[in-house]
Design a protein around this motif. Structure first.
Motif, PDB file in Angstrom:
ATOM      1  N   GLN A 270      12.948   9.750  -8.641  1.00 28.12           N
ATOM      2  CA  GLN A 270      13.173   9.229  -7.293  1.00 28.12           C
ATOM      3  C   GLN A 270      13.650  10.322  -6.343  1.00 28.12           C
ATOM      4  O   GLN A 270      13.304  10.326  -5.158  1.00 28.12           O
ATOM      5  CB  GLN A 270      14.176   8.073  -7.333  1.00 28.12           C
ATOM      6  N   GLY A 271      14.416  11.241  -6.859  1.00 26.32           N
ATOM      7  CA  GLY A 271      14.897  12.337  -6.010  1.00 26.32           C
ATOM      8  C   GLY A 271      13.747  13.160  -5.473  1.00 26.32           C
ATOM      9  O   GLY A 271      13.689  13.477  -4.276  1.00 26.32           O
ATOM     10  N   PHE A 272      12.806  13.489  -6.339  1.00 28.76           N
ATOM     11  CA  PHE A 272      11.648  14.263  -5.896  1.00 28.76           C
ATOM     12  C   PHE A 272      10.806  13.435  -4.925  1.00 28.76           C
ATOM     13  O   PHE A 272      10.372  13.941  -3.876  1.00 28.76           O
ATOM     14  CB  PHE A 272      10.796  14.693  -7.098  1.00 28.76           C
ATOM     15  N   LEU A 273      10.610  12.167  -5.257  1.00 26.25           N
ATOM     16  CA  LEU A 273       9.789  11.319  -4.385  1.00 26.25           C
ATOM     17  C   LEU A 273      10.409  11.219  -2.990  1.00 26.25           C
ATOM     18  O   LEU A 273       9.697  11.300  -1.986  1.00 26.25           O
ATOM     19  CB  LEU A 273       9.631   9.927  -5.003  1.00 26.25           C
ATOM     20  N   ASP A 274      11.716  11.050  -2.934  1.00 29.31           N
ATOM     21  CA  ASP A 274      12.376  10.912  -1.630  1.00 29.31           C
ATOM     22  C   ASP A 274      12.289  12.203  -0.821  1.00 29.31           C
ATOM     23  O   ASP A 274      12.103  12.178   0.398  1.00 29.31           O
ATOM     24  CB  ASP A 274      13.862  10.551  -1.823  1.00 29.31           C
ATOM     25  N   THR A 275      12.419  13.316  -1.496  1.00 25.93           N
ATOM     26  CA  THR A 275      12.494  14.594  -0.783  1.00 25.93           C
ATOM     27  C   THR A 275      11.125  15.165  -0.438  1.00 25.93           C
ATOM     28  O   THR A 275      10.933  15.729   0.641  1.00 25.93           O
ATOM     29  CB  THR A 275      13.250  15.633  -1.655  1.00 25.93           C
ATOM     30  N   HIS A 276      10.180  15.033  -1.353  1.00 18.42           N
ATOM     31  CA  HIS A 276       8.946  15.807  -1.226  1.00 18.42           C
ATOM     32  C   HIS A 276       7.679  14.988  -1.021  1.00 18.42           C
ATOM     33  O   HIS A 276       6.590  15.565  -0.971  1.00 18.42           O
ATOM     34  CB  HIS A 276       8.753  16.676  -2.479  1.00 18.42           C
ATOM     35  N   THR A 277       7.779  13.681  -0.953  1.00 14.57           N
ATOM     36  CA  THR A 277       6.542  12.897  -0.863  1.00 14.57           C
ATOM     37  C   THR A 277       6.667  11.798   0.182  1.00 14.57           C
ATOM     38  O   THR A 277       7.756  11.465   0.628  1.00 14.57           O
ATOM     39  CB  THR A 277       6.193  12.212  -2.210  1.00 14.57           C
ATOM     40  N   ARG A 278       5.515  11.250   0.534  1.00 19.53           N
ATOM     41  CA  ARG A 278       5.486   9.969   1.247  1.00 19.53           C
ATOM     42  C   ARG A 278       4.372   9.132   0.635  1.00 19.53           C
ATOM     43  O   ARG A 278       3.477   9.688  -0.024  1.00 19.53           O
ATOM     44  CB  ARG A 278       5.297  10.179   2.747  1.00 19.53           C
ATOM     45  N   GLY A 279       4.469   7.853   0.800  1.00 21.06           N
ATOM     46  CA  GLY A 279       3.422   6.964   0.279  1.00 21.06           C
ATOM     47  C   GLY A 279       3.654   6.487  -1.149  1.00 21.06           C
ATOM     48  O   GLY A 279       2.784   5.832  -1.729  1.00 21.06           O
ATOM     49  N   ALA A 280       4.829   6.796  -1.729  1.00 20.43           N
ATOM     50  CA  ALA A 280       5.058   6.396  -3.126  1.00 20.43           C
ATOM     51  C   ALA A 280       5.067   4.874  -3.270  1.00 20.43           C
ATOM     52  O   ALA A 280       4.616   4.335  -4.290  1.00 20.43           O
ATOM     53  CB  ALA A 280       6.369   6.991  -3.632  1.00 20.43           C
ATOM     54  N   GLY A 281       5.560   4.174  -2.253  1.00 20.90           N
ATOM     55  CA  GLY A 281       5.614   2.718  -2.333  1.00 20.90           C
ATOM     56  C   GLY A 281       4.223   2.112  -2.446  1.00 20.90           C
ATOM     57  O   GLY A 281       3.994   1.198  -3.251  1.00 20.90           O
ATOM     58  N   GLU A 282       3.289   2.626  -1.658  1.00 21.57           N
ATOM     59  CA  GLU A 282       1.917   2.103  -1.706  1.00 21.57           C
ATOM     60  C   GLU A 282       1.266   2.409  -3.060  1.00 21.57           C
ATOM     61  O   GLU A 282       0.570   1.576  -3.632  1.00 21.57           O
ATOM     62  CB  GLU A 282       1.068   2.698  -0.581  1.00 21.57           C
ATOM     63  N   LEU A 283       1.518   3.621  -3.549  1.00 25.65           N
ATOM     64  CA  LEU A 283       0.966   3.964  -4.866  1.00 25.65           C
ATOM     65  C   LEU A 283       1.546   3.027  -5.929  1.00 25.65           C
ATOM     66  O   LEU A 283       0.820   2.501  -6.769  1.00 25.65           O
ATOM     67  CB  LEU A 283       1.290   5.434  -5.193  1.00 25.65           C
ATOM     68  N   ARG A 284       2.831   2.803  -5.871  1.00 22.73           N
ATOM     69  CA  ARG A 284       3.476   1.917  -6.846  1.00 22.73           C
ATOM     70  C   ARG A 284       2.880   0.510  -6.782  1.00 22.73           C
ATOM     71  O   ARG A 284       2.602  -0.109  -7.818  1.00 22.73           O
ATOM     72  CB  ARG A 284       4.986   1.872  -6.580  1.00 22.73           C
ATOM     73  N   ALA A 285       2.640   0.042  -5.551  1.00 23.97           N
ATOM     74  CA  ALA A 285       2.071  -1.302  -5.403  1.00 23.97           C
ATOM     75  C   ALA A 285       0.659  -1.359  -5.993  1.00 23.97           C
ATOM     76  O   ALA A 285       0.287  -2.344  -6.640  1.00 23.97           O
ATOM     77  CB  ALA A 285       2.048  -1.689  -3.923  1.00 23.97           C
ATOM     78  N   ARG A 286      -0.103  -0.320  -5.790  1.00 24.34           N
ATOM     79  CA  ARG A 286      -1.470  -0.293  -6.333  1.00 24.34           C
ATOM     80  C   ARG A 286      -1.461  -0.212  -7.851  1.00 24.34           C
ATOM     81  O   ARG A 286      -2.372  -0.701  -8.520  1.00 24.34           O
ATOM     82  CB  ARG A 286      -2.224   0.919  -5.754  1.00 24.34           C
ATOM     83  N   ALA A 287      -0.445   0.452  -8.403  1.00 25.30           N
ATOM     84  CA  ALA A 287      -0.385   0.620  -9.862  1.00 25.30           C
ATOM     85  C   ALA A 287       0.154  -0.635 -10.551  1.00 25.30           C
ATOM     86  O   ALA A 287      -0.046  -0.810 -11.757  1.00 25.30           O
ATOM     87  CB  ALA A 287       0.494   1.821 -10.203  1.00 25.30           C
ATOM     88  N   ALA A 288       0.826  -1.506  -9.774  1.00 24.03           N
ATOM     89  CA  ALA A 288       1.578  -2.609 -10.377  1.00 24.03           C
ATOM     90  C   ALA A 288       0.712  -3.511 -11.262  1.00 24.03           C
ATOM     91  O   ALA A 288       1.179  -4.050 -12.263  1.00 24.03           O
ATOM     92  CB  ALA A 288       2.243  -3.438  -9.270  1.00 24.03           C
ATOM     93  N   GLU A 289      -0.557  -3.672 -10.917  1.00 22.76           N
ATOM     94  CA  GLU A 289      -1.401  -4.596 -11.681  1.00 22.76           C
ATOM     95  C   GLU A 289      -1.911  -3.984 -12.990  1.00 22.76           C
ATOM     96  O   GLU A 289      -2.485  -4.675 -13.821  1.00 22.76           O
ATOM     97  CB  GLU A 289      -2.586  -5.037 -10.825  1.00 22.76           C
ATOM     98  N   TRP A 290      -1.694  -2.667 -13.153  1.00 21.86           N
ATOM     99  CA  TRP A 290      -2.292  -2.006 -14.313  1.00 21.86           C
ATOM    100  C   TRP A 290      -1.273  -1.838 -15.435  1.00 21.86           C
ATOM    101  O   TRP A 290      -0.690  -0.787 -15.634  1.00 21.86           O
ATOM    102  CB  TRP A 290      -2.903  -0.659 -13.908  1.00 21.86           C
TER     103      TRP A 290
END
Ligand code: SF4
Length: 676
Positions: free
Chosen positions: A250-270
């Protein structure tokens, strides 16, 4: 123009050059020449990553240079198209005729009726996008989207990371986990193999994801053999495992990325179970992959090009390249991802191409050549100028490409080194030099390298280099002066970033930054506007038919249930050197699939679907997963019984991102030849 004394006066010498062919490795070559003829091609020491050895393909490149299929002089067609009968003409006659036809077409249907058709995979910076761009851009022809390879992975890499340089071969030894995903370096980039083995000896765990048990897969700790086109669910299941298991960084995601929430939502069904079911792999093996990936560090994912060649290929590449961000695998030597490093030196061809601005003319996707030749109306394609490319062997929907090339009203120029399948359908043939006869600048896309390609022999026959032919033709059409290739070389070198051009001209190669082994998120960072990883680029999402990370189901049917793949082989570089193949190609099939069809080893078979039919022998091979069959990539038509290759069975549909080719979406049936 002769560069030296007559070759027969030469003694024996060894000349240093580099290999520009479509292979990540970009070997330094030491070519021994005796009395003006190439007698030996071997590895040289300048590119340290390739360790002084080269592949068997290029060792025998002299057989192409001096082979019976070599084009030696310009010629024009005599008789019906495709019969292969040509009459020798002079260069002046050939170029005058081409210039006359181009001017005539521009004056009648318009210059967009001319389609230049090329692919630069086996070319360096000099033999594509220089004087050819000046000619075709200046003349206002149609433009070509060169998307047959690396378009989906390139689109994903650009959008997520701005093509941040990846982990290079020499750092593989530092990885504790290596995942080779959709790549078989034993056939397409052999220098990676010893680095992987070295890493294994040092204790690294190796995972291979490939529908075939390749040599490296057989020696891996874990091999997943998914159905072609299902790499996306596998990657999304690993994402879900990371997110839902509290294992994401989460630390890396917060600092260095955007869009993690959308990716997580897309992955949720798999879930692991669902992804394993869709991909046809053991759920326990998929879970082990996820566990290994979450726990190992440094962990390295090598994202290959095999996984992009289907309807889900772009999203699959994006999901795979997103893994090190979600799992926090960057920032250590040997951790992160490895992809094309072609952008690592910051070279942009626009620096010289934009001398002639790109016109807003019709853009034709090269993967739909057959459609363009047969269906385009406004204007139709009246002239096809093929160079650096053998589309009849390499493009999807081969039968439609062939039908188009047979059009009597199509004026086709083929500028080539050898008499390819496409060359047979030319109206005018022009002989091209090989990289042993011309200058070029070879840029590696595995190791970070840039090397000067020097001519080691005089052009064979009347072959001429691209730079000279295209500038000669341009001058005949009033688009600037004719140039020697050395003029073009100096012009291109002069537009390289200054620190590169000086060293390249002085030593023939450049020193790569960070000793050629950058650490991601230490030495190099995303080349995006905010230096962050975009895990859900809106532009990709908007362009993908099912949205980014949206899975499109298998195109198989009851009639055509088998997935046909066409992976790289040890014999050719895409279709280059295909003329040297002596043995007929063989379809690889799992014994269970053969038994279900009553097939025995070496049986002649038909491999067919609604697009076409390939006739060849079958080999039973337990190393290919059931439900999947395989023919080699880049076959020439002579390599099968009926002159059709795997591309005759490949639809001209496009990948979800980047407009790439869906070679691995061919779905077929196989039957004994003669049995219906
Ligand atoms: S094709 Fe690849 S391995 Fe072979 S010589 Fe060229 S760069 Fe080296």
């Amino acid at each position: 123009m002769a560069r030296t004394l007559a070759p027969e006066t030469w003694g024996r010498s060894t000349v240093r050059t580099a290999c520009p062919l479509d292979c990540p490795d970009s070997c330094t070559l030491d070519v021994t020449v005796e009395k003006g003829r190439v007698v030996k091609i071997d590895g040289g020491p300048v590119n340290p990553v390739t360790r002084n050895y080269i592949c068997a393909k290029v060792r025998r490149f002299g057989e192409r240079v001096y082979g019976e299929d070599r084009l030696l002089y310009p010629a024009v067609r005599k008789g019906p198209k495709g019969q292969g009968v040509f009459t020798r003409v002079t260069w002046d006659e050939a170029l005058d005729e081409i210039a006359r036809r181009m001017a005539e077409i521009r004056g009648t249907t318009g210059a967009e009726a001319i389609l230049p058709f090329c692919y630069g995979g086996s070319n360096g910076l000099l033999t594509q996008d220089t004087n050819d761009a000046r000619l075709f851009r200046g003349f206002g022809t149609s433009r070509l989207a060169r998307t047959v390879c690396a378009a989906p992975t390139g689109a994903a890499n650009q959008a997520l990371y701005g093509k941040m340089p990846g982990v290079t071969y020499s750092d593989y030894v530092h990885a504790r986990l290596i995942v080779l995903w959709g790549v078989n370096p034993s056939a397409s980039g052999i220098h990676l193999v010893p680095y992987v083995r070295e890493a294994q000896r040092a204790g690294a765990t190796l995972v291979v994801i490939d529908p075939r048990a390749t040599a490296l897969a057989r020696q891996a700790d874990l091999h997943l053999a998914p159905r072609p086109g299902t790499d996306l669910p596998i990657a999304l299941a690993v994402h879900r495992f990371l997110f839902e298991g509290g294992l994401a960084d989460q630390g890396f995601l917060d600092t260095h990325t955007r869009g993690a929430g959308e990716l997580r939502a897309r992955a949720a069904e798999w879930t692991i179970e669902r992804a394993a079911d869709v991909a046809g792999v053991d759920p326990a093996a998929l879970e082990r992959l996820a566990q290994l990936y979450s726990s190992a560090s440094p962990a390295l994912v090598r994202c290959g090009w095999g996984l992009e060649r289907n309807r889900n290929g772009g999203s699959a590449a994006a999901a795979i390249m997103a893994l090190p961000s979600v799992a926090g695998k960057f920032g250590v030597r040997g951790g992160g991802f490895s992809m094309s490093n072609s952008s690592a030196l910051g070279i942009k061809a626009a620096a010289w191409m934009n001398d002639t601005p790109e016109p807003a003319t019709r853009l034709v996707n090269m993967n739909q050549l057959g459609r363009a030749l047969l269906e385009f109306k406004d204007p139709p394609v009246d002239m096809l100028f093929v160079y650096n490319c053998n589309p009849l062997a390499t493009m999807p929907d081969q039968n439609r490409v062939l039908e188009g090339l047979k059009r009597e009203d199509l004026f086709t120029v083929v500028y080539e080194q050898v008499f390819t399948d496409t060359a047979r359908y030319a109206d005018v043939l022009l002989p091209a030099t090989t990289f042993l006869e011309n200058y070029d600048i070879a840029r590696g896309y595995g190791p970070i390298s840039l090397q000067l390609v020097r001519p080691v022999i005089e052009p064979f026959g009347e072959a001429r280099p691209n730079a000279e032919v295209f500038s000669d033709l341009a001058s005949r059409l009033g688009l600037g002066d004719a140039e020697l290739e050395t003029d073009t070389l100096l012009s291109v070198v002069g537009r390289l970033p200054p620190h590169l051009s000086a060293e390249l001209m002085e030593t023939g190669s450049v020193t790569p930054p960070f000793d050629g082994a950058p650490i991601q998120f230490v030495d190099v960072f995303p080349v995006t506007p905010d230096r962050k990883v975009d895990l859900f680029p809106e532009a990709l999402h908007a362009g993908a038919p099912a949205g980014l990370y949206g899975f499109q189901p298998d195109p198989g049917t009851d009639r055509f249930p088998l997935a046909l793949i066409s992976p790289a082989s040890e014999k050719t570089i895409t279709s280059t050197l295909g003329e040297l193949r002596k043995r007929a190609a063989v379809l690889q099939m799992n014994p269970a699939d053969a038994e279900a069809r009553g097939l025995a080893p070496d049986d002649p078979v038909r491999v067919f679907n609604d697009l076409g039919e390939v006739q060849c022998a079958v080999a039973l091979n337990k190393d290919i997963r059931p439900g999947t069959v395989s023919l080699p990539k880049g076959l020439w038509r002579k390599s099968t019984f009926n002159g059709s290759t795997s591309n005759a069975l490949v639809p001209d549909t496009l990948t979800d991102l980047g407009g790439g080719a869906c070679f691995n979406d061919a779905r077929v049936q196989v039957a004994l030849l003669g049995r219906h």
